[in-house]
Write an enzyme that holds these catalytic residues in place. Structure first.
Site, PDB file in Angstrom:
ATOM      1  N   TYR A  20     -14.549   3.779  10.182  1.00  0.00           N
ATOM      2  CA  TYR A  20     -13.098   3.627   9.991  1.00  0.00           C
ATOM      3  C   TYR A  20     -12.359   4.086  11.245  1.00  0.00           C
ATOM      4  CZ  TYR A  20      -8.400   4.993   8.938  1.00  0.00           C
ATOM      5  OH  TYR A  20      -7.047   5.159   9.013  1.00  0.00           O
ATOM      6  N   ASN A  70      -3.427  -8.272   0.589  1.00  0.00           N
ATOM      7  CA  ASN A  70      -4.450  -8.923  -0.265  1.00  0.00           C
ATOM      8  C   ASN A  70      -4.590  -8.236  -1.623  1.00  0.00           C
ATOM      9  OD1 ASN A  70      -5.820  -6.560   0.213  1.00  0.00           O
ATOM     10  ND2 ASN A  70      -7.478  -7.496   1.417  1.00  0.00           N
ATOM     11  N   LYS A  80     -10.006   1.983  14.231  1.00  0.00           N
ATOM     12  CA  LYS A  80      -8.650   2.329  14.687  1.00  0.00           C
ATOM     13  C   LYS A  80      -8.630   2.411  16.217  1.00  0.00           C
ATOM     14  CE  LYS A  80      -6.214   2.710  10.914  1.00  0.00           C
ATOM     15  NZ  LYS A  80      -5.149   1.729  10.622  1.00  0.00           N
ATOM     16  N   GLY A 126       0.827  -1.218   0.000  1.00  0.00           N
ATOM     17  CA  GLY A 126       0.000   0.000   0.000  1.00  0.00           C
ATOM     18  C   GLY A 126       0.856   1.261   0.000  1.00  0.00           C
ATOM     19  N   SER A 148      -4.257   6.321  13.540  1.00  0.00           N
ATOM     20  CA  SER A 148      -4.568   7.549  12.796  1.00  0.00           C
ATOM     21  C   SER A 148      -5.011   8.640  13.748  1.00  0.00           C
ATOM     22  CB  SER A 148      -5.708   7.250  11.804  1.00  0.00           C
ATOM     23  OG  SER A 148      -6.263   8.444  11.309  1.00  0.00           O
TER      24      SER A 148
HETATM   25  C1  WQD Z   1      -7.682  17.146   3.882  1.00  0.00           C
HETATM   26  C2  WQD Z   1      -8.292  18.527   3.750  1.00  0.00           C
HETATM   27  C3  WQD Z   1     -10.645  18.480   3.306  1.00  0.00           C
HETATM   28  C4  WQD Z   1     -10.284  16.644  -0.666  1.00  0.00           C
HETATM   29  C5  WQD Z   1      -8.339  11.557   5.882  1.00  0.00           C
HETATM   30  C6  WQD Z   1      -8.909  10.517   6.792  1.00  0.00           C
HETATM   31  C7  WQD Z   1      -7.904  10.158   7.843  1.00  0.00           C
HETATM   32  C8  WQD Z   1      -6.599   9.781   7.199  1.00  0.00           C
HETATM   33  C9  WQD Z   1      -6.101  10.860   6.261  1.00  0.00           C
HETATM   34  C10 WQD Z   1      -6.430   7.400   7.092  1.00  0.00           C
HETATM   35  C11 WQD Z   1      -9.638  18.642   4.445  1.00  0.00           C
HETATM   36  C12 WQD Z   1      -9.901  19.087   2.131  1.00  0.00           C
HETATM   37  C13 WQD Z   1     -10.006  17.181   0.576  1.00  0.00           C
HETATM   38  C14 WQD Z   1     -10.817  17.479  -1.689  1.00  0.00           C
HETATM   39  C15 WQD Z   1     -10.755  19.341  -0.183  1.00  0.00           C
HETATM   40  N1  WQD Z   1      -6.738   8.568   6.496  1.00  0.00           N
HETATM   41  N2  WQD Z   1     -10.243  18.517   0.807  1.00  0.00           N
HETATM   42  N3  WQD Z   1     -11.030  18.809  -1.403  1.00  0.00           N
HETATM   43  O1  WQD Z   1     -10.005  14.124   5.755  1.00  0.00           O
HETATM   44  O2  WQD Z   1      -7.981  15.182   6.883  1.00  0.00           O
HETATM   45  O3  WQD Z   1      -8.084  12.718   6.611  1.00  0.00           O
HETATM   46  O4  WQD Z   1      -7.139  11.101   5.303  1.00  0.00           O
HETATM   47  O5  WQD Z   1      -5.956   7.248   8.184  1.00  0.00           O
HETATM   48  O6  WQD Z   1      -8.421   9.083   8.580  1.00  0.00           O
HETATM   49  O7  WQD Z   1     -10.036  11.082   7.445  1.00  0.00           O
HETATM   50  O8  WQD Z   1      -7.725  14.135   4.637  1.00  0.00           O
HETATM   51  O9  WQD Z   1      -7.001  14.651   2.338  1.00  0.00           O
HETATM   52  O10 WQD Z   1      -9.406  13.935   2.716  1.00  0.00           O
HETATM   53  O11 WQD Z   1      -8.671  16.185   3.487  1.00  0.00           O
HETATM   54  O12 WQD Z   1     -10.982  20.554   0.063  1.00  0.00           O
HETATM   55  O13 WQD Z   1     -11.116  17.057  -2.855  1.00  0.00           O
HETATM   56  O14 WQD Z   1      -8.532  18.798   2.372  1.00  0.00           O
HETATM   57  O15 WQD Z   1     -11.855  19.196   3.558  1.00  0.00           O
HETATM   58  O16 WQD Z   1      -9.746  19.952   4.978  1.00  0.00           O
HETATM   59  P1  WQD Z   1      -8.549  14.134   6.007  1.00  0.00           P
HETATM   60  P2  WQD Z   1      -8.216  14.670   3.211  1.00  0.00           P
END
Ligand code: WQD
Length: 331
Positions: A148, A32, A152, A10, A124
């Site tokens: 999710y 997997n 964790k 991954g 996380s």
């Molecule tokens: C980051 C920022 C969005 C996409 C997630 C999971 C977390 C971890 C990391 C596994 C936020 C903004 C995002 C887009 C945007 N994963 N955004 N437009 O949500 O902080 O964390 O990934 O462990 O568990 O929740 O990361 O990259 O989705 O968002 O404006 O198309 O970017 O609102 O502020 P997030 P993200």
């Protein structure tokens, strides 16, 4: 040390395998391939010039996991394997609870059978839920309402209880903030299936012309510019943090934040990407994404003091390295 890395093909796991091999450890990967590709194995070998043993394995299958342990003498395991899409977890919670919890319990059970007592768990910052930043390891776990994040937090509790009942067991729980970027070779990186949920892969696909423009989720948050703030950490810094945690592991339970301690807004990241790569990223402001928090970043003192580890790479390096991988990536 001889280390089993579950989920090692991954995005995060492959970078940790590179860091482990570069640090002189031996690596066996079980994955997997549900959300990764076997070509990643060849790329890890090209980057490190080291051999890896690979088992295509469903980590909930105890017989299959036992077979791997019967073929090797492991000094420790690093457990990444798991489903990790927040939005998907809301739609299919049973799949997430079953896969993420049973795989962890199977791995812990087989570790006990083979007397493997070093366990590093990929957790996380999601488990902090809506606590106030900076998030500290001593805070109460308040996973936001998504299955999710709950898996964790539950896995942390399961593994903590196992460690408390077994004085020989050494457990390191690593809470990641927002890992982005890619190995400097551009050979491995973040290649999500379908339309990316996360910000950086979405930005790199806009840069590549695969997606038309970035949708900025919300611009009225109480932050520097109204857009969401996160603690982005270069995936190679995260990888080196895992090596430090493994090499400093002692009996008992140890929890560490792996972040930079700095918050970056969506628009600040877009600007950094444009500056680093001389590419314009068109975007539009849209409604906030349900479940998002406004801002979060890590308190990083514990990993610095106890592991001697801090993140070194800045947001420009994260943007530059993420783009290099996207440019090279062929579907
Ligand atoms: C980051 C920022 C969005 C996409 C997630 C999971 C977390 C971890 C990391 C596994 C936020 C903004 C995002 C887009 C945007 N994963 N955004 N437009 O949500 O902080 O964390 O990934 O462990 O568990 O929740 O990361 O990259 O989705 O968002 O404006 O198309 O970017 O609102 O502020 P997030 P993200």
């Amino acid at each position: 040390m001889n280390i089993l890395v579950t989920g090692g093909t991954g995005f995060i796991g492959s970078h940790i395998c590179v860091a482990l091999l570069d640090a002189g450890h031996q690596v066996v990967i079980a994955d997997n391939l549900r959300n990764s590709k076997s070509q990643t194995l060849d790329r890890i070998k090209v980057i490190t010039n080291k051999e890896i043993t690979f088992y295509e394995t469903d980590m909930t299958d105890e017989t299959a996991v036992d077979n791997i342990f019967s073929n090797h003498s492991f000094d420790g395991v690093i457990h990444f394997a798991g489903l990790k899409a927040v939005g998907e977890s809301v739609k299919i919670p049973l799949t997430y609870y079953y896969n993420n919890l049973v795989s962890t319990m199977v791995l812990a059970k087989v570790c006990q059978k083979y007397n493997v007592n070093r366990f590093v768990f990929s957790s996380s910052a999601t488990v902090y839920g809506d606590n106030e930043s900076p998030f500290k390891e001593t805070m109460e776990l308040l996973p936001r309402t998504n299955p999710y994040g709950e898996t964790k937090a539950m896995n942390e509790r399961i593994l903590t209880d196992i460690a408390r009942a077994n004085p020989d067991f050494s457990l390191s729980i690593l809470r990641y903030f927002n890992p982005i970027g890619a190995h400097e070779s551009g050979l491995i990186g973040e290649a999500p299936n379908g339309i990316p949920n996360n910000l950086m892969p979405y930005v790199t696909q806009v840069a590549k012309g695969k997606l038309e423009k970035l949708r900025v989720f919300g611009n009225n948050y109480p932050t520097v510019d109204g857009t969401g703030v996160r603690d982005y950490i270069h995936v190679m810094d995260l990888a080196e943090g895992h090596v430090a945690a493994l090499e400093n592991l002692t009996e008992g339970v140890h929890v560490y934040n792996l972040g930079t301690g700095r918050g970056t807004s969506v628009l600040e990241l877009v600007k950094a990407f444009e500056e680093a790569n001389h590419i314009e990223i068109p975007y539009e402001n849209v409604d906030p994404r349900p479940g998002d928090i406004a801002s979060c970043h890590a308190d990083v003192m514990k990993a610095k003091q106890q592991l001697g580890w801090t993140a070194k790479r800045d947001i420009i390096a994260m943007c530059r390295d993420a783009w290099r991988f996207e440019k090279n990536f062929k579907e």
